[in-house]
Design a protein around this motif. Structure first.
Motif, short mmCIF file in Angstrom:
data_model
loop_
_atom_site.label_atom_id
_atom_site.label_comp_id
_atom_site.label_asym_id
_atom_site.label_seq_id
_atom_site.Cartn_x
_atom_site.Cartn_y
_atom_site.Cartn_z
N PRO A 13 0.81 -1.23 0.00
CA PRO A 13 0.00 0.00 0.00
C PRO A 13 0.84 1.27 0.00
N VAL A 14 2.11 1.19 0.43
CA VAL A 14 2.94 2.40 0.47
C VAL A 14 3.12 2.97 -0.94
N ASN A 15 3.27 2.10 -1.91
CA ASN A 15 3.52 2.54 -3.29
C ASN A 15 2.27 2.40 -4.18
N LYS A 16 1.12 2.29 -3.58
CA LYS A 16 -0.11 2.14 -4.36
C LYS A 16 -0.35 3.35 -5.25
N GLU A 17 -0.17 4.54 -4.70
CA GLU A 17 -0.41 5.76 -5.46
C GLU A 17 0.64 5.93 -6.56
N ILE A 18 1.87 5.53 -6.29
CA ILE A 18 2.91 5.62 -7.32
C ILE A 18 2.56 4.70 -8.49
N ARG A 19 2.07 3.50 -8.19
CA ARG A 19 1.69 2.58 -9.26
C ARG A 19 0.51 3.14 -10.06
N ARG A 20 -0.41 3.81 -9.37
CA ARG A 20 -1.56 4.38 -10.08
C ARG A 20 -1.11 5.51 -11.01
N VAL A 21 -0.23 6.39 -10.51
CA VAL A 21 0.26 7.48 -11.34
C VAL A 21 1.06 6.95 -12.52
N ALA A 22 1.81 5.87 -12.30
CA ALA A 22 2.61 5.29 -13.37
C ALA A 22 1.77 4.52 -14.38
#
Length: 229
Positions: free
Chosen positions: A118-127
């Motif tokens: 979940p820490v990098n969930k937003e990064i994956r969404r933006v990517a």
């Protein structure tokens, strides 16, 4: 534009997107440039360590996943992690009915869980990669989701084609076109180069063709006996 400037320009959007995913609404240009420089230095360090591991372990310029993992361990990205000597002291384990040497995977599993957590969930969404993404498909290039860089290229391309990026680091390589010479001794640069090399080798041959050993000036000169003084 130098290669360093180009690589920095390509890295800055990724750093900005990571900051955006982390919740930062704005940042000073100096901060972005500093973070981009740190990211570049870190990736260069990982790449150099991976290449060195490939040459050291199996004497090849092509790295394997083990070389990358070792480089991550050397940089401290995989923790906790046992050393190779410590792993050798452990008993072998059974995997699918086969006994294999013990291998400490805590660091690798922790890194994967951090990247996919979940820490990098937003990064994956933006990517452009959601939670339903298949990691194996991304690694093999079979994933059909479009990342933000491809979407950005499509947005700024009026025609939606890759032709404007051809021959650059963002597009396909340019096709080599043959050059035809009209009215010369050769029809192409390759043929002209070959003829030039052949003529040069012929002129530099020894002994020269125009002077054979039987008729050369040295062999036909009269011999003068040496007289002692």
């Amino acid at each position: 534009m130098t290669s360093d400037d180009l690589h920095t320009a390509l890295l800055r959007p990724a750093v900005i997107q990571i900051l955006r995913a982390a919740g930062f609404g704005y940042a000073r240009p100096a901060v972005i440039d500093s973070l981009a420089d740190l990211a570049a230095r870190y990736m260069i360090m990982l790449a150099s360590s991976t290449a060195q591991n490939a040459f050291t372990l199996h004497n090849t310029p092509v790295p394997t996943i083990q070389d990358v993992r070792l480089a991550l361990s050397q940089s401290g990205a995989l923790t906790p992690q046992m050393s190779t000597a410590e792993e050798g002291l452990r008993d072998a384990v059974e995997v699918e009915g086969v006994m294999v040497p013990y291998e400490d995977l805590r660091g690798v599993e922790g890194f994967v869980n951090w990247a996919q957590g979940p820490v990098n969930k937003e990064i994956r969404r933006v990517a452009g990669f959601g939670d339903d993404v298949n990691v194996e498909e991304i690694a093999t290039g079979l994933d059909d989701q479009e990342d933000y860089l491809s979407a950005l290229k499509t947005k700024h391309s009026k025609t939606g084609e890759e032709s404007r990026y051809q021959g650059t680091v963002l597009g396909k390589e340019s096709e080599v076109q043959s050059v035809t010479i009209v009215g010369g001794p050769a029809t192409s640069i390759a043929e002209w180069t070959q003829k030039s090399l052949s003529a040069s080798a012929k002129n530099n041959a020894w002994p020269p063709e125009a002077m054979s050993p039987a008729t050369s000036g040295i062999s036909s000169a009269p011999l003068t006996p040496l007289e002692s003084e």
